[in-house]
Design an enzyme around this catalytic site. Structure first.
Site, PDB file in Angstrom:
ATOM      1  N   GLY A  31      36.720  46.735  41.599  1.00 37.47           N
ATOM      2  CA  GLY A  31      35.759  47.164  41.389  1.00 37.47           C
ATOM      3  C   GLY A  31      34.566  45.668  40.189  1.00 37.47           C
ATOM      4  O   GLY A  31      36.041  44.837  39.949  1.00 37.47           O
ATOM      5  N   HIS A  34      33.101  40.143  41.955  1.00 35.31           N
ATOM      6  CA  HIS A  34      33.437  38.631  41.459  1.00 35.31           C
ATOM      7  C   HIS A  34      33.023  37.794  43.325  1.00 35.31           C
ATOM      8  O   HIS A  34      34.448  38.329  43.479  1.00 35.31           O
ATOM      9  CB  HIS A  34      33.900  38.306  39.938  1.00 35.31           C
ATOM     10  CG  HIS A  34      35.091  38.348  39.669  1.00 35.31           C
ATOM     11  ND1 HIS A  34      36.120  37.561  40.474  1.00 35.31           N
ATOM     12  CD2 HIS A  34      35.172  38.999  39.061  1.00 35.31           C
ATOM     13  CE1 HIS A  34      37.320  38.092  40.206  1.00 35.31           C
ATOM     14  NE2 HIS A  34      37.005  38.833  39.032  1.00 35.31           N
ATOM     15  N   HIS A  37      36.518  38.333  44.086  1.00 40.43           N
ATOM     16  CA  HIS A  37      36.954  39.799  45.094  1.00 40.43           C
ATOM     17  C   HIS A  37      36.045  39.075  46.915  1.00 40.43           C
ATOM     18  O   HIS A  37      36.094  38.899  47.419  1.00 40.43           O
ATOM     19  CB  HIS A  37      36.190  40.456  44.416  1.00 40.43           C
ATOM     20  CG  HIS A  37      36.711  41.083  43.330  1.00 40.43           C
ATOM     21  ND1 HIS A  37      35.942  40.898  42.394  1.00 40.43           N
ATOM     22  CD2 HIS A  37      38.080  41.201  43.142  1.00 40.43           C
ATOM     23  CE1 HIS A  37      36.980  41.803  41.330  1.00 40.43           C
ATOM     24  NE2 HIS A  37      38.028  42.028  41.929  1.00 40.43           N
ATOM     25  N   GLN A  61      47.059  53.436  36.089  1.00 37.33           N
ATOM     26  CA  GLN A  61      47.329  51.609  35.509  1.00 37.33           C
ATOM     27  C   GLN A  61      47.291  50.918  34.315  1.00 37.33           C
ATOM     28  O   GLN A  61      47.665  49.736  34.081  1.00 37.33           O
ATOM     29  CB  GLN A  61      47.729  50.533  37.003  1.00 37.33           C
ATOM     30  CG  GLN A  61      45.750  50.037  37.305  1.00 37.33           C
ATOM     31  CD  GLN A  61      46.312  49.417  37.969  1.00 37.33           C
ATOM     32  OE1 GLN A  61      46.004  49.794  39.312  1.00 37.33           O
ATOM     33  NE2 GLN A  61      46.123  47.973  38.588  1.00 37.33           N
ATOM     34  N   LYS A 149      46.006  35.899  41.833  1.00 30.72           N
ATOM     35  CA  LYS A 149      45.727  35.775  40.779  1.00 30.72           C
ATOM     36  C   LYS A 149      46.559  36.348  39.328  1.00 30.72           C
ATOM     37  O   LYS A 149      47.498  36.676  37.912  1.00 30.72           O
ATOM     38  CB  LYS A 149      44.159  36.198  40.636  1.00 30.72           C
ATOM     39  CG  LYS A 149      44.009  36.891  38.545  1.00 30.72           C
ATOM     40  CD  LYS A 149      43.561  35.925  37.995  1.00 30.72           C
ATOM     41  CE  LYS A 149      42.562  36.605  36.713  1.00 30.72           C
ATOM     42  NZ  LYS A 149      42.711  38.125  36.280  1.00 30.72           N
ATOM     43  N   MET A 184      39.076  33.606  36.906  1.00 24.49           N
ATOM     44  CA  MET A 184      37.868  34.381  37.184  1.00 24.49           C
ATOM     45  C   MET A 184      38.585  36.425  37.193  1.00 24.49           C
ATOM     46  O   MET A 184      39.639  36.325  37.397  1.00 24.49           O
ATOM     47  CB  MET A 184      37.489  34.774  38.588  1.00 24.49           C
ATOM     48  CG  MET A 184      35.954  33.498  38.531  1.00 24.49           C
ATOM     49  SD  MET A 184      35.141  33.826  39.736  1.00 24.49           S
ATOM     50  CE  MET A 184      33.954  31.955  39.867  1.00 24.49           C
ATOM     51  N   SER A 185      37.768  36.992  36.324  1.00 22.77           N
ATOM     52  CA  SER A 185      38.761  37.811  36.297  1.00 22.77           C
ATOM     53  C   SER A 185      37.468  39.131  36.148  1.00 22.77           C
ATOM     54  O   SER A 185      36.342  38.291  34.913  1.00 22.77           O
ATOM     55  CB  SER A 185      39.078  38.167  35.723  1.00 22.77           C
ATOM     56  OG  SER A 185      39.819  39.490  35.071  1.00 22.77           O
ATOM     57  N   ARG A 187      37.332  41.297  33.636  1.00 22.46           N
ATOM     58  CA  ARG A 187      37.523  40.868  31.649  1.00 22.46           C
ATOM     59  C   ARG A 187      37.021  40.219  31.420  1.00 22.46           C
ATOM     60  O   ARG A 187      36.864  40.230  30.111  1.00 22.46           O
ATOM     61  CB  ARG A 187      39.179  41.773  31.777  1.00 22.46           C
ATOM     62  CG  ARG A 187      39.927  42.631  32.029  1.00 22.46           C
ATOM     63  CD  ARG A 187      41.356  43.503  31.451  1.00 22.46           C
ATOM     64  NE  ARG A 187      41.578  44.065  31.412  1.00 22.46           N
ATOM     65  CZ  ARG A 187      42.339  44.696  32.658  1.00 22.46           C
ATOM     66  NH1 ARG A 187      43.004  44.127  32.971  1.00 22.46           N
ATOM     67  NH2 ARG A 187      42.813  46.249  32.488  1.00 22.46           N
TER      68      ARG A 187
HETATM   69  P1  AMP Z   1      41.111  44.183  40.391  1.00 19.10           P
HETATM   70  O1  AMP Z   1      39.652  44.557  40.945  1.00 19.10           O
HETATM   71  O2  AMP Z   1      41.147  42.704  39.572  1.00 19.10           O
HETATM   72  O3  AMP Z   1      41.702  45.003  40.495  1.00 19.10           O
HETATM   73  O4  AMP Z   1      41.513  43.004  42.022  1.00 19.10           O
HETATM   74  C1  AMP Z   1      41.276  42.771  43.167  1.00 19.10           C
HETATM   75  C2  AMP Z   1      41.882  42.234  44.019  1.00 19.10           C
HETATM   76  O5  AMP Z   1      41.481  41.440  43.737  1.00 19.10           O
HETATM   77  C3  AMP Z   1      43.772  41.297  43.804  1.00 19.10           C
HETATM   78  O6  AMP Z   1      44.291  41.330  44.874  1.00 19.10           O
HETATM   79  C4  AMP Z   1      43.606  40.832  42.589  1.00 19.10           C
HETATM   80  O7  AMP Z   1      44.630  39.255  42.677  1.00 19.10           O
HETATM   81  C5  AMP Z   1      41.935  39.869  43.312  1.00 19.10           C
HETATM   82  N1  AMP Z   1      41.762  39.015  42.241  1.00 19.10           N
HETATM   83  C6  AMP Z   1      41.116  39.109  41.647  1.00 19.10           C
HETATM   84  N2  AMP Z   1      40.131  38.229  40.343  1.00 19.10           N
HETATM   85  C7  AMP Z   1      40.859  37.246  41.375  1.00 19.10           C
HETATM   86  C8  AMP Z   1      40.985  36.013  41.491  1.00 19.10           C
HETATM   87  N3  AMP Z   1      39.613  35.226  40.284  1.00 19.10           N
HETATM   88  N4  AMP Z   1      40.669  34.810  42.674  1.00 19.10           N
HETATM   89  C9  AMP Z   1      41.129  35.247  43.534  1.00 19.10           C
HETATM   90  N5  AMP Z   1      41.342  36.738  43.670  1.00 19.10           N
HETATM   91  C10 AMP Z   1      41.363  37.131  42.289  1.00 19.10           C
END
Ligand code: AMP
Length: 283
Positions: A31, A34, A37, A61, A149, A184-185, A187
Protein backbone atom coordinates in the site's frame (compact mmCIF):
# COMPACT_ATOMS: atom_id res chain seq x y z
CA UNK A 1 -12.95 -3.26 -9.61
CA UNK A 2 -13.78 -5.45 -6.62
CA UNK A 3 -12.11 -5.38 -3.21
CA UNK A 4 -11.80 -8.81 -1.59
CA UNK A 5 -10.55 -9.49 1.93
CA UNK A 6 -11.03 -13.26 2.30
CA UNK A 7 -8.33 -15.68 1.12
CA UNK A 8 -10.94 -18.26 0.08
CA UNK A 9 -12.82 -15.74 -2.08
CA UNK A 10 -9.79 -14.31 -3.89
CA UNK A 11 -8.50 -17.82 -4.59
CA UNK A 12 -11.87 -18.94 -5.92
CA UNK A 13 -12.15 -15.95 -8.23
CA UNK A 14 -8.63 -16.30 -9.56
CA UNK A 15 -9.01 -20.07 -10.03
CA UNK A 16 -12.22 -19.50 -11.96
CA UNK A 17 -10.40 -17.12 -14.32
CA UNK A 18 -7.56 -19.61 -14.75
CA UNK A 19 -10.01 -22.44 -15.53
CA UNK A 20 -11.51 -20.19 -18.21
CA UNK A 21 -8.03 -19.91 -19.72
CA UNK A 22 -7.47 -16.29 -18.71
CA UNK A 23 -3.98 -15.02 -17.84
CA UNK A 24 -3.77 -13.42 -14.38
CA UNK A 25 -1.22 -10.74 -13.44
CA UNK A 26 -0.50 -10.19 -9.75
CA UNK A 27 1.11 -7.15 -8.10
CA UNK A 28 1.83 -7.64 -4.38
CA UNK A 29 2.25 -4.35 -2.43
CA UNK A 30 2.19 -2.94 1.08
CA UNK A 31 0.00 0.00 0.00
CA UNK A 32 0.86 3.72 0.21
CA UNK A 33 0.90 3.37 -3.55
CA UNK A 34 2.89 5.70 -5.81
CA UNK A 35 3.93 5.89 -9.46
CA UNK A 36 6.38 3.00 -8.98
CA UNK A 37 3.54 0.68 -7.96
CA UNK A 38 1.37 2.16 -10.72
CA UNK A 39 3.95 1.16 -13.33
CA UNK A 40 3.75 -2.47 -12.15
CA UNK A 41 -0.05 -2.48 -12.28
CA UNK A 42 -0.06 -0.89 -15.75
CA UNK A 43 2.45 -3.45 -17.01
CA UNK A 44 0.25 -6.26 -15.65
CA UNK A 45 -2.75 -4.60 -17.31
CA UNK A 46 -0.94 -4.52 -20.65
CA UNK A 47 0.14 -8.16 -20.44
CA UNK A 48 -2.67 -10.02 -18.65
CA UNK A 49 -6.41 -10.48 -18.93
CA UNK A 50 -7.10 -10.19 -15.20
CA UNK A 51 -5.08 -7.94 -12.87
CA UNK A 52 -4.95 -8.50 -9.10
CA UNK A 53 -3.22 -6.12 -6.66
CA UNK A 54 -2.70 -7.06 -3.02
CA UNK A 55 -2.36 -4.48 -0.26
CA UNK A 56 -0.99 -5.92 2.96
CA UNK A 57 1.48 -4.40 5.42
CA UNK A 58 3.23 -7.61 6.39
CA UNK A 59 4.19 -7.57 10.09
CA UNK A 60 6.74 -10.39 9.84
CA UNK A 61 9.09 -8.46 7.57
CA UNK A 62 9.52 -5.68 10.13
CA UNK A 63 11.96 -6.26 12.98
CA UNK A 64 11.03 -5.04 16.47
CA UNK A 65 11.67 -1.29 16.60
CA UNK A 66 11.22 -0.81 12.84
CA UNK A 67 8.41 1.25 11.29
CA UNK A 68 5.53 -1.29 11.14
CA UNK A 69 3.24 0.84 13.35
CA UNK A 70 3.86 4.10 11.52
CA UNK A 71 4.09 2.64 8.00
CA UNK A 72 1.77 4.86 5.87
CA UNK A 73 -1.70 3.36 5.39
CA UNK A 74 -3.70 5.18 2.70
CA UNK A 75 -6.32 2.66 1.57
CA UNK A 76 -8.78 5.07 -0.09
CA UNK A 77 -6.11 6.72 -2.23
CA UNK A 78 -4.61 3.29 -2.97
CA UNK A 79 -7.94 1.98 -4.26
CA UNK A 80 -8.31 5.04 -6.55
CA UNK A 81 -4.82 4.46 -7.95
CA UNK A 82 -5.58 0.75 -8.53
CA UNK A 83 -8.82 1.65 -10.31
CA UNK A 84 -7.11 4.23 -12.54
CA UNK A 85 -4.24 1.85 -13.36
CA UNK A 86 -6.74 -0.80 -14.44
CA UNK A 87 -6.82 -3.39 -11.63
CA UNK A 88 -9.76 -5.82 -11.63
CA UNK A 89 -9.38 -7.13 -8.09
CA UNK A 90 -7.73 -5.74 -4.95
CA UNK A 91 -6.92 -8.26 -2.23
CA UNK A 92 -6.81 -6.70 1.25
CA UNK A 93 -6.33 -9.53 3.76
CA UNK A 94 -6.16 -9.02 7.51
CA UNK A 95 -3.14 -10.23 9.48
CA UNK A 96 -5.17 -13.09 10.96
CA UNK A 97 -6.14 -14.30 7.46
CA UNK A 98 -2.53 -14.78 6.37
CA UNK A 99 -1.15 -15.72 9.80
CA UNK A 100 -3.71 -18.05 11.39
CA UNK A 101 -3.42 -18.59 15.12
CA UNK A 102 -0.50 -20.82 15.93
CA UNK A 103 1.15 -20.48 12.51
CA UNK A 104 4.53 -22.21 12.67
CA UNK A 105 5.74 -22.30 9.05
CA UNK A 106 8.22 -19.90 7.52
CA UNK A 107 10.05 -19.85 4.21
CA UNK A 108 13.80 -19.29 4.32
CA UNK A 109 15.82 -18.79 1.14
CA UNK A 110 19.42 -19.66 2.02
CA UNK A 111 22.25 -17.18 1.35
CA UNK A 112 20.37 -14.67 -0.85
CA UNK A 113 18.84 -12.98 2.17
CA UNK A 114 21.99 -12.89 4.28
CA UNK A 115 23.92 -9.94 2.81
CA UNK A 116 22.96 -6.39 1.85
CA UNK A 117 19.68 -5.49 3.62
CA UNK A 118 19.56 -8.90 5.33
CA UNK A 119 22.61 -8.01 7.40
CA UNK A 120 20.91 -4.87 8.69
CA UNK A 121 17.35 -6.21 8.98
CA UNK A 122 17.54 -9.62 10.67
CA UNK A 123 14.59 -11.83 9.73
CA UNK A 124 13.34 -9.40 7.10
CA UNK A 125 13.70 -11.70 4.10
CA UNK A 126 12.19 -14.70 5.89
CA UNK A 127 9.16 -12.47 6.45
CA UNK A 128 9.14 -11.45 2.78
CA UNK A 129 9.56 -15.00 1.42
CA UNK A 130 6.91 -16.34 3.79
CA UNK A 131 4.27 -13.74 2.95
CA UNK A 132 4.92 -13.90 -0.80
CA UNK A 133 4.55 -17.71 -0.69
CA UNK A 134 1.21 -17.27 1.12
CA UNK A 135 0.12 -14.61 -1.39
CA UNK A 136 1.08 -16.84 -4.33
CA UNK A 137 -1.10 -19.59 -2.84
CA UNK A 138 -4.00 -17.19 -2.31
CA UNK A 139 -3.60 -15.66 -5.79
CA UNK A 140 -2.51 -18.42 -8.19
CA UNK A 141 -1.51 -15.99 -10.94
CA UNK A 142 0.28 -16.65 -14.24
CA UNK A 143 2.60 -13.66 -13.86
CA UNK A 144 3.72 -11.72 -10.75
CA UNK A 145 5.29 -8.28 -11.01
CA UNK A 146 8.10 -7.03 -8.77
CA UNK A 147 10.19 -3.86 -8.85
CA UNK A 148 13.94 -3.77 -9.39
CA UNK A 149 13.92 -1.03 -6.76
CA UNK A 150 14.00 -3.89 -4.21
CA UNK A 151 16.62 -5.83 -6.12
CA UNK A 152 17.55 -8.29 -3.36
CA UNK A 153 13.88 -9.06 -2.78
CA UNK A 154 13.36 -9.64 -6.51
CA UNK A 155 16.29 -12.10 -6.69
CA UNK A 156 15.10 -13.92 -3.59
CA UNK A 157 11.55 -14.28 -4.89
CA UNK A 158 12.74 -15.52 -8.28
CA UNK A 159 14.74 -18.18 -6.47
CA UNK A 160 11.91 -19.11 -4.11
CA UNK A 161 9.39 -19.42 -6.95
CA UNK A 162 11.77 -21.72 -8.81
CA UNK A 163 12.80 -23.78 -5.75
CA UNK A 164 9.23 -24.29 -4.52
CA UNK A 165 7.84 -24.90 -8.02
CA UNK A 166 5.36 -22.03 -7.97
CA UNK A 167 3.78 -22.00 -11.40
CA UNK A 168 4.17 -18.25 -11.88
CA UNK A 169 6.52 -16.16 -14.03
CA UNK A 170 8.32 -13.47 -12.02
CA UNK A 171 8.45 -10.25 -14.04
CA UNK A 172 11.10 -7.67 -13.09
CA UNK A 173 10.06 -4.03 -13.61
CA UNK A 174 12.40 -1.01 -13.78
CA UNK A 175 12.70 1.45 -10.91
CA UNK A 176 10.52 4.54 -11.25
CA UNK A 177 12.25 7.72 -10.05
CA UNK A 178 11.37 11.28 -9.12
CA UNK A 179 12.54 13.93 -11.59
CA UNK A 180 15.80 14.43 -9.65
CA UNK A 181 16.58 10.70 -9.57
CA UNK A 182 15.35 9.70 -6.09
CA UNK A 183 13.79 6.23 -6.31
CA UNK A 184 10.09 6.40 -5.47
CA UNK A 185 9.28 4.74 -2.17
CA UNK A 186 6.39 4.77 0.29
CA UNK A 187 9.00 5.70 2.91
CA UNK A 188 9.83 8.97 1.11
CA UNK A 189 6.68 10.30 2.81
CA UNK A 190 8.64 10.31 6.10
CA UNK A 191 11.20 12.83 4.79
CA UNK A 192 11.13 16.49 5.86
CA UNK A 193 11.97 19.02 3.09
CA UNK A 194 15.59 19.15 4.29
CA UNK A 195 15.85 15.35 4.45
CA UNK A 196 14.28 15.08 1.00
CA UNK A 197 17.01 17.37 -0.39
CA UNK A 198 19.69 15.15 1.15
CA UNK A 199 17.99 11.90 0.05
CA UNK A 200 18.78 12.50 -3.62
CA UNK A 201 22.47 11.91 -2.86
CA UNK A 202 21.94 8.16 -2.78
CA UNK A 203 20.82 7.83 -6.40
CA UNK A 204 23.38 10.45 -7.54
CA UNK A 205 26.22 8.50 -5.97
CA UNK A 206 25.03 5.20 -7.47
CA UNK A 207 24.73 6.67 -10.96
CA UNK A 208 28.14 8.36 -10.69
CA UNK A 209 29.72 5.08 -9.60
CA UNK A 210 28.11 3.43 -12.61
CA UNK A 211 29.74 6.01 -14.89
CA UNK A 212 33.12 5.42 -13.28
CA UNK A 213 32.86 1.66 -13.78
CA UNK A 214 31.88 2.19 -17.41
CA UNK A 215 34.95 4.47 -17.75
CA UNK A 216 37.13 1.64 -16.49
CA UNK A 217 37.26 1.78 -12.64
CA UNK A 218 37.69 -1.76 -11.32
CA UNK A 219 38.72 -1.30 -7.67
CA UNK A 220 35.68 -1.68 -5.42
CA UNK A 221 37.39 -0.38 -2.26
CA UNK A 222 38.57 2.82 -3.94
CA UNK A 223 35.21 3.43 -5.57
CA UNK A 224 33.34 2.77 -2.32
CA UNK A 225 35.54 5.26 -0.45
CA UNK A 226 34.77 7.92 -3.04
CA UNK A 227 31.05 7.18 -2.81
CA UNK A 228 31.11 7.51 0.98
CA UNK A 229 32.79 10.90 0.72
CA UNK A 230 30.18 12.05 -1.79
CA UNK A 231 27.32 10.87 0.42
CA UNK A 232 28.74 12.67 3.45
CA UNK A 233 29.23 15.83 1.36
CA UNK A 234 25.54 15.50 0.36
CA UNK A 235 24.47 15.40 4.02
CA UNK A 236 24.01 11.62 4.31
CA UNK A 237 26.10 10.47 7.27
CA UNK A 238 24.67 7.04 8.08
CA UNK A 239 25.49 4.44 5.47
CA UNK A 240 24.25 0.88 6.00
CA UNK A 241 26.12 -0.44 2.96
CA UNK A 242 27.44 0.29 -0.51
CA UNK A 243 28.02 -2.96 -2.38
CA UNK A 244 28.88 -4.22 -5.82
CA UNK A 245 27.23 -7.58 -6.48
CA UNK A 246 26.84 -10.12 -9.24
CA UNK A 247 23.31 -10.05 -10.74
CA UNK A 248 20.94 -12.80 -9.47
CA UNK A 249 23.39 -14.50 -7.07
CA UNK A 250 24.21 -11.25 -5.18
CA UNK A 251 27.79 -12.39 -4.58
CA UNK A 252 29.92 -9.48 -3.45
CA UNK A 253 32.54 -8.39 -6.02
CA UNK A 254 35.98 -6.99 -5.30
CA UNK A 255 36.96 -6.54 -8.93
CA UNK A 256 34.27 -4.62 -10.77
CA UNK A 257 33.71 -6.51 -13.98
CA UNK A 258 30.23 -5.83 -15.47
CA UNK A 259 27.54 -7.07 -15.52
CA UNK A 260 26.94 -6.09 -11.90
CA UNK A 261 24.58 -4.20 -9.60
CA UNK A 262 25.58 -1.33 -7.36
CA UNK A 263 23.39 -1.46 -4.26
CA UNK A 264 23.17 1.05 -1.44
CA UNK A 265 21.22 1.65 1.78
CA UNK A 266 21.40 4.76 3.95
CA UNK A 267 19.60 6.22 6.91
CA UNK A 268 18.45 9.82 6.99
CA UNK A 269 17.33 10.43 10.57
CA UNK A 270 14.80 7.63 11.19
CA UNK A 271 14.18 6.87 7.51
CA UNK A 272 15.98 4.02 5.79
CA UNK A 273 16.31 4.35 2.02
CA UNK A 274 17.60 1.77 -0.47
CA UNK A 275 18.42 1.98 -4.17
CA UNK A 276 20.45 0.15 -6.81
CA UNK A 277 21.54 0.53 -10.42
CA UNK A 278 22.58 -1.99 -13.04
CA UNK A 279 25.92 -1.84 -14.82
CA UNK A 280 25.63 -3.93 -17.96
CA UNK A 281 28.56 -5.29 -19.94
CA UNK A 282 29.78 -2.77 -22.48
CA UNK A 283 29.68 -5.37 -25.26
P1 AMP B 1 6.17 -2.23 -1.48
O1 AMP B 1 4.76 -1.73 -1.40
O2 AMP B 1 7.19 -1.21 -1.12
O3 AMP B 1 6.35 -3.55 -0.79
O4 AMP B 1 6.43 -2.52 -3.02
C1 AMP B 1 5.58 -3.34 -3.78
C2 AMP B 1 6.22 -3.60 -5.12
O5 AMP B 1 6.44 -2.36 -5.79
C3 AMP B 1 7.60 -4.26 -4.99
O6 AMP B 1 7.74 -5.23 -6.02
C4 AMP B 1 8.54 -3.11 -5.17
O7 AMP B 1 9.81 -3.49 -5.67
C5 AMP B 1 7.79 -2.27 -6.19
N1 AMP B 1 8.26 -0.88 -6.15
C6 AMP B 1 8.37 -0.08 -5.06
N2 AMP B 1 8.90 1.11 -5.40
C7 AMP B 1 9.14 1.06 -6.74
C8 AMP B 1 9.68 1.97 -7.69
N3 AMP B 1 10.11 3.18 -7.33
N4 AMP B 1 9.77 1.56 -8.97
C9 AMP B 1 9.36 0.33 -9.35
N5 AMP B 1 8.83 -0.57 -8.50
C10 AMP B 1 8.73 -0.23 -7.21
Amino acid sequence: MDVVAAVSEIRERVCLDRRRGRSVGFVPTMGALHAGHRSLIERARAECQTVVVSIFVNPTQFAPGEDFDRYPRTLDADLSLCRLAGADLVFTPKVADLYPDGARTTVHVADLGDGLCGRHRPGHFDGVATVVAKLFNAVPATRAYFGEKDYQQLCLIERMARDLAFDVAIIACPTVREADGLAMSSRNAYLSPDERRRAVSLSRVLFRARERILEGSRDSAALRDGMKQELIAGGVMEIDYLEFVRPKTLESLLRLEPPLRICGAVRISATRLIDNVAVESSF
